[in-house]
Scaffold this active site. Structure first.
Site, PDB file in Angstrom:
ATOM      1  N   PHE A 122       0.871  -1.016   0.237  1.00  0.00           N
ATOM      2  CA  PHE A 122       0.206  -0.117  -0.012  1.00  0.00           C
ATOM      3  C   PHE A 122       0.929   1.363   0.035  1.00  0.00           C
ATOM      4  O   PHE A 122       1.554   1.536   1.089  1.00  0.00           O
ATOM      5  CB  PHE A 122      -0.824  -0.082   1.132  1.00  0.00           C
ATOM      6  CG  PHE A 122      -1.949   1.200   1.569  1.00  0.00           C
ATOM      7  CD1 PHE A 122      -3.023   1.274   1.059  1.00  0.00           C
ATOM      8  CD2 PHE A 122      -1.376   2.029   2.209  1.00  0.00           C
ATOM      9  CE1 PHE A 122      -4.084   2.374   1.123  1.00  0.00           C
ATOM     10  CE2 PHE A 122      -2.245   3.405   2.446  1.00  0.00           C
ATOM     11  CZ  PHE A 122      -3.472   3.248   1.853  1.00  0.00           C
ATOM     12  N   ALA A 123       0.895   1.829  -1.082  1.00  0.00           N
ATOM     13  CA  ALA A 123       2.045   3.131  -1.284  1.00  0.00           C
ATOM     14  C   ALA A 123       1.394   4.360  -1.460  1.00  0.00           C
ATOM     15  O   ALA A 123       0.881   4.769  -2.256  1.00  0.00           O
ATOM     16  CB  ALA A 123       2.611   2.811  -2.585  1.00  0.00           C
ATOM     17  N   GLU A 126       4.869   9.852   1.007  1.00  0.00           N
ATOM     18  CA  GLU A 126       6.044  10.293   0.410  1.00  0.00           C
ATOM     19  C   GLU A 126       7.196  10.932   1.181  1.00  0.00           C
ATOM     20  O   GLU A 126       6.619  11.274   2.222  1.00  0.00           O
ATOM     21  CB  GLU A 126       5.234  11.146  -0.692  1.00  0.00           C
ATOM     22  CG  GLU A 126       4.220  10.695  -1.570  1.00  0.00           C
ATOM     23  CD  GLU A 126       3.919  11.570  -2.798  1.00  0.00           C
ATOM     24  OE1 GLU A 126       4.537  12.707  -2.609  1.00  0.00           O
ATOM     25  OE2 GLU A 126       3.344  11.109  -3.694  1.00  0.00           O
ATOM     26  N   SER A 131       1.994  12.221   7.639  1.00  0.00           N
ATOM     27  CA  SER A 131       0.548  12.346   8.283  1.00  0.00           C
ATOM     28  C   SER A 131      -0.449  13.182   7.386  1.00  0.00           C
ATOM     29  O   SER A 131      -1.565  13.104   7.235  1.00  0.00           O
ATOM     30  CB  SER A 131       0.847  13.151   9.681  1.00  0.00           C
ATOM     31  OG  SER A 131       1.757  12.467  10.328  1.00  0.00           O
ATOM     32  N   ILE A 156       7.632   2.018   2.300  1.00  0.00           N
ATOM     33  CA  ILE A 156       6.445   1.169   1.945  1.00  0.00           C
ATOM     34  C   ILE A 156       6.690  -0.414   2.402  1.00  0.00           C
ATOM     35  O   ILE A 156       7.708  -1.050   2.203  1.00  0.00           O
ATOM     36  CB  ILE A 156       6.042   1.390   0.547  1.00  0.00           C
ATOM     37  CG1 ILE A 156       5.948   2.638  -0.065  1.00  0.00           C
ATOM     38  CG2 ILE A 156       5.005   0.180  -0.071  1.00  0.00           C
ATOM     39  CD1 ILE A 156       4.568   3.369   0.595  1.00  0.00           C
ATOM     40  N   GLU A 362       0.333   3.736  10.024  1.00  0.00           N
ATOM     41  CA  GLU A 362      -1.073   3.877   9.878  1.00  0.00           C
ATOM     42  C   GLU A 362      -1.680   4.967  10.816  1.00  0.00           C
ATOM     43  O   GLU A 362      -2.744   4.654  11.251  1.00  0.00           O
ATOM     44  CB  GLU A 362      -2.020   2.568   9.891  1.00  0.00           C
ATOM     45  CG  GLU A 362      -1.349   1.437   9.098  1.00  0.00           C
ATOM     46  CD  GLU A 362      -2.342   0.351   8.773  1.00  0.00           C
ATOM     47  OE1 GLU A 362      -3.477   0.668   9.016  1.00  0.00           O
ATOM     48  OE2 GLU A 362      -2.032  -0.545   8.064  1.00  0.00           O
ATOM     49  N   GLY A 363      -1.034   6.042  10.840  1.00  0.00           N
ATOM     50  CA  GLY A 363      -1.506   7.103  11.702  1.00  0.00           C
ATOM     51  C   GLY A 363      -0.742   7.030  12.816  1.00  0.00           C
ATOM     52  O   GLY A 363      -1.091   5.978  13.806  1.00  0.00           O
ATOM     53  N   GLU A 366      -0.562  11.129  17.521  1.00  0.00           N
ATOM     54  CA  GLU A 366      -1.106  12.368  17.495  1.00  0.00           C
ATOM     55  C   GLU A 366      -2.182  12.331  16.528  1.00  0.00           C
ATOM     56  O   GLU A 366      -3.260  13.074  16.638  1.00  0.00           O
ATOM     57  CB  GLU A 366      -0.071  13.085  16.979  1.00  0.00           C
ATOM     58  CG  GLU A 366       1.165  13.522  18.024  1.00  0.00           C
ATOM     59  CD  GLU A 366       2.258  12.350  18.212  1.00  0.00           C
ATOM     60  OE1 GLU A 366       2.296  11.607  17.329  1.00  0.00           O
ATOM     61  OE2 GLU A 366       2.447  12.091  19.295  1.00  0.00           O
TER      62      GLU A 366
HETATM   63  C1  LIG Z   1       8.066   0.561   9.592  1.00  0.00           C
HETATM   64  C2  LIG Z   1       7.259   1.586   8.755  1.00  0.00           C
HETATM   65  C3  LIG Z   1       6.379   0.826   7.741  1.00  0.00           C
HETATM   66  C4  LIG Z   1       5.207   1.795   6.932  1.00  0.00           C
HETATM   67  N1  LIG Z   1       4.673   1.317   6.237  1.00  0.00           N
HETATM   68  C5  LIG Z   1       4.080   1.975   5.341  1.00  0.00           C
HETATM   69  C6  LIG Z   1       3.152   1.507   4.293  1.00  0.00           C
HETATM   70  O1  LIG Z   1       3.182   0.187   4.024  1.00  0.00           O
HETATM   71  N2  LIG Z   1       2.703   2.318   3.413  1.00  0.00           N
HETATM   72  C7  LIG Z   1       2.642   3.580   3.610  1.00  0.00           C
HETATM   73  O2  LIG Z   1       2.166   4.465   2.893  1.00  0.00           O
HETATM   74  N3  LIG Z   1       3.463   4.288   4.714  1.00  0.00           N
HETATM   75  C8  LIG Z   1       4.127   3.486   5.547  1.00  0.00           C
HETATM   76  N4  LIG Z   1       4.670   4.041   6.672  1.00  0.00           N
HETATM   77  C9  LIG Z   1       4.664   5.492   6.928  1.00  0.00           C
HETATM   78  C10 LIG Z   1       3.939   5.889   7.806  1.00  0.00           C
HETATM   79  O3  LIG Z   1       2.378   5.728   7.763  1.00  0.00           O
HETATM   80  C11 LIG Z   1       4.335   7.364   8.317  1.00  0.00           C
HETATM   81  O4  LIG Z   1       5.621   7.545   8.712  1.00  0.00           O
HETATM   82  C12 LIG Z   1       3.571   7.979   9.225  1.00  0.00           C
HETATM   83  O5  LIG Z   1       2.116   8.420   8.733  1.00  0.00           O
HETATM   84  C13 LIG Z   1       3.926   9.266   9.951  1.00  0.00           C
HETATM   85  O6  LIG Z   1       4.183  10.223   8.833  1.00  0.00           O
HETATM   86  P1  LIG Z   1       5.622  10.985   8.657  1.00  0.00           P
HETATM   87  O7  LIG Z   1       6.794   9.865   9.093  1.00  0.00           O
HETATM   88  O8  LIG Z   1       6.079  11.516   7.395  1.00  0.00           O
HETATM   89  O9  LIG Z   1       5.844  11.896   9.965  1.00  0.00           O
HETATM   90  P2  LIG Z   1       5.160  13.335   9.946  1.00  0.00           P
HETATM   91  O10 LIG Z   1       3.658  13.543   9.290  1.00  0.00           O
HETATM   92  O11 LIG Z   1       6.351  14.158   9.334  1.00  0.00           O
HETATM   93  O12 LIG Z   1       5.101  13.795  11.592  1.00  0.00           O
HETATM   94  C14 LIG Z   1       6.306  13.607  12.049  1.00  0.00           C
HETATM   95  C15 LIG Z   1       5.645  14.065  13.788  1.00  0.00           C
HETATM   96  O13 LIG Z   1       4.839  15.180  13.799  1.00  0.00           O
HETATM   97  C16 LIG Z   1       3.474  14.920  14.223  1.00  0.00           C
HETATM   98  N5  LIG Z   1       2.569  15.674  13.602  1.00  0.00           N
HETATM   99  C17 LIG Z   1       2.285  15.761  12.136  1.00  0.00           C
HETATM  100  N6  LIG Z   1       1.357  16.548  12.062  1.00  0.00           N
HETATM  101  C18 LIG Z   1       0.942  16.973  13.155  1.00  0.00           C
HETATM  102  C19 LIG Z   1      -0.438  17.597  13.779  1.00  0.00           C
HETATM  103  N7  LIG Z   1      -1.387  18.257  12.594  1.00  0.00           N
HETATM  104  N8  LIG Z   1      -0.527  17.731  14.990  1.00  0.00           N
HETATM  105  C20 LIG Z   1       0.067  17.196  15.655  1.00  0.00           C
HETATM  106  N9  LIG Z   1       1.274  16.493  15.615  1.00  0.00           N
HETATM  107  C21 LIG Z   1       1.377  16.144  14.212  1.00  0.00           C
HETATM  108  C22 LIG Z   1       3.553  13.352  13.891  1.00  0.00           C
HETATM  109  O14 LIG Z   1       2.408  12.672  14.833  1.00  0.00           O
HETATM  110  C23 LIG Z   1       4.787  12.940  14.362  1.00  0.00           C
HETATM  111  O15 LIG Z   1       4.835  12.739  15.628  1.00  0.00           O
HETATM  112  C24 LIG Z   1       5.544   3.399   7.458  1.00  0.00           C
HETATM  113  C25 LIG Z   1       6.322   3.671   8.087  1.00  0.00           C
HETATM  114  C26 LIG Z   1       7.215   2.939   8.931  1.00  0.00           C
HETATM  115  C27 LIG Z   1       8.209   3.566   9.769  1.00  0.00           C
END
Ligand SMILES: Cc1cc2nc3c(=O)[nH]c(=O)nc-3n(C[C@H](O)[C@H](O)[C@H](O)COP(=O)(O)OP(=O)(O)OC[C@H]3O[C@@H](n4cnc5c(N)ncnc54)[C@H](O)[C@@H]3O)c2cc1C
Length: 380
Positions: A122-123, A126, A131, A156, A362-363, A366
């Site tokens: 599931f991609a 970016e 988030s 991913i 998956e979110g 926060e």
């Molecule tokens: C091992 C692993 C597997 C994954 N697998 C997948 C996958 O299969 N497919 C996929 O699409 N993604 C995947 N992800 C990505 C994952 O879903 C994201 O890392 C996650 O949603 C957080 O996004 P980010 O890393 O860009 O952090 P950011 O969005 O940059 O957030 C950084 C920090 O800021 C906080 N923050 C951001 N906005 C707010 C707000 N409005 N209010 C308060 N706090 C905030 C966040 O909670 C976090 O603590 C994976 C990640 C990991 C580590």
């Protein structure tokens, strides 16, 4: 109110547990050290019908629903966090968009492939945003016979194993969420490359990679739903799948808790078992209570989904609570083990590393709090 699984669910849990005890528990630590996806065990899962468990029956799935998927995920996670994330992504979130919005042809193609043990991904995420996914950079252009995709995705799960997946791209970043569409894509097509593998804290047997799409062509029938519905499909898929991460956290927490209790009974200090010290008893009491609360929240959310509810608030509560409770339980388990708990000789060290990301993917926690508050306050 009925607080327990029915007979079918209990029998199913016992069968999965037996399989996990014989085929996963003895090997999980080695898979982590070798950073190797256990294909042989994955094929066994497919043979047992676990890969298609929650997929629609009319296309060859098991039709069993979220409750069963959560039971299987919890039991797998108790032994291997990495295998359980591969499972909940491939058999859950990656298939949810296809099952909810796919054409009969898409369902007829991809559901049997998932059932046979092909891995899906599931991609969505970016480099510029996980988030906040609306300002998407990955682009698509419409051609006479389909679409051309350009851009990259990051983090991913199943990136190295997936033979197909669901990917999201925008027609024009200026269009915001209305520009995003969802596509199924195949791995073995020119223009697709699996990029960098992340060097993670835990869950090493599961790959997490960058995916690169360079002038990557998909036919018109690769579109899921209508153009512009991509973000809705992505968010609905995650909403539906989130409770599986709660079940995963629950499984890891249970493993840590069981080890903590065992060690507190066996290890002696100051002339008696650790478990006879009140400080240790409190850690066990708090963990037992939190485990039970996480279990109730998780299976209530799964039950609500199986009754046809979206259960956005309840799934978010389950994921938030179970993942953070699992963090506290793993932390205490390491503490009870003392020095050895900080070494690779103790399984609790692995559980603590595997748990951490349940508060992120998956979110994040926060984002769960945000979702819960919006539901409570009625904010659109
Ligand atoms: C091992 C692993 C597997 C994954 N697998 C997948 C996958 O299969 N497919 C996929 O699409 N993604 C995947 N992800 C990505 C994952 O879903 C994201 O890392 C996650 O949603 C957080 O996004 P980010 O890393 O860009 O952090 P950011 O969005 O940059 O957030 C950084 C920090 O800021 C906080 N923050 C951001 N906005 C707010 C707000 N409005 N209010 C308060 N706090 C905030 C966040 O909670 C976090 O603590 C994976 C990640 C990991 C580590």
């Amino acid at each position: 109110m009925d607080f327990d699984h029915d007979e079918q669910q209990s029998l199913f849990r016992a069968a999965v547990r037996e399989f996990v005890n014989s085929e996963v528990v003895p090997h999980a630590a080695r898979w982590e050290d070798e950073e190797r996806f256990p294909w042989e065990t994955w094929h066994q899962l497919a043979e047992l019908g676990l890969c298609s468990l929650a997929l629609p029956e009319e296309y060859g799935g098991g039709g069993s629903g979220k409750m069963m998927l959560c039971i299987a995920t919890e039991e797998l996670a108790r032994a291997s966090g990495g295998l359980s994330v591969a499972y909940l992504v491939s058999c859950g979130v990656a298939m949810d968009g296809i099952c909810m919005h796919g054409t009969p042809e898409q369902k007829g193609d991809y559901i049997p492939r998932c059932a046979r043990g092909e891995v899906a991904c599931f991609a969505l995420t970016e480099p510029d945003g996980g988030s906040d996914v609306a300002p998407m950079r990955m682009r698509y252009q419409t051609t006479n016979d389909g679409f051309v995709l350009n851009g990259s995705k990051t983090f991913i799960s199943n990136g190295e194993e997936a033979s197909f997946g669901v990917v999201f791209a925008t027609k024009d970043p200026e269009m915001g969420h209305r520009g995003v569409s969802a596509f199924v894509f195949e791995r073995d097509v020119p223009g697709f490359t699996v990029g960098k593998r992340e060097r993670k804290t835990g869950q090493h047997c599961s790959s997490t990679n960058e995916l690169i799409f360079d002038e990557y062509k998909v036919p018109r029938d690769a579109l899921i739903g209508q153009e512009g519905e991509g973000l809705i499909i992505a968010l609905e898929s995650i909403d539906k799948s989130r409770v599986s991460v709660a079940a995963q956290a629950l499984g890891i927490a249970r493993a840590a808790y069981d080890e903590m209790v065992r060690y507190a009974t066996e290890r002696r200090a100051f002339g008696k078992a650790l478990g006879q010290q009140q400080a240790i008893q409190w850690m066990i009491a708090d963990s037992a209570t939190e485990l039970e609360a996480a279990r109730l929240l998780t299976y209530r959310a799964a039950w609500l989904i199986d009754q046809g509810n979206l259960a956005i608030k309840e799934s978010a509560m389950a994921k938030l609570y179970a993942s953070e409770a699992a963090g506290r339980i793993c932390h205490r388990a390491v503490q009870v083990f003392g020095g050895i708990g900080y070494t690779r000789d103790a399984a609790v060290e692995r559980y603590a590393r595997d748990q951490r990301v349940t508060e992120i993917y998956e979110g994040t926690s926060e984002m769960q709090r945000w979702a819960i508050a919006r539901q409570v306050l009625g904010v659109k």
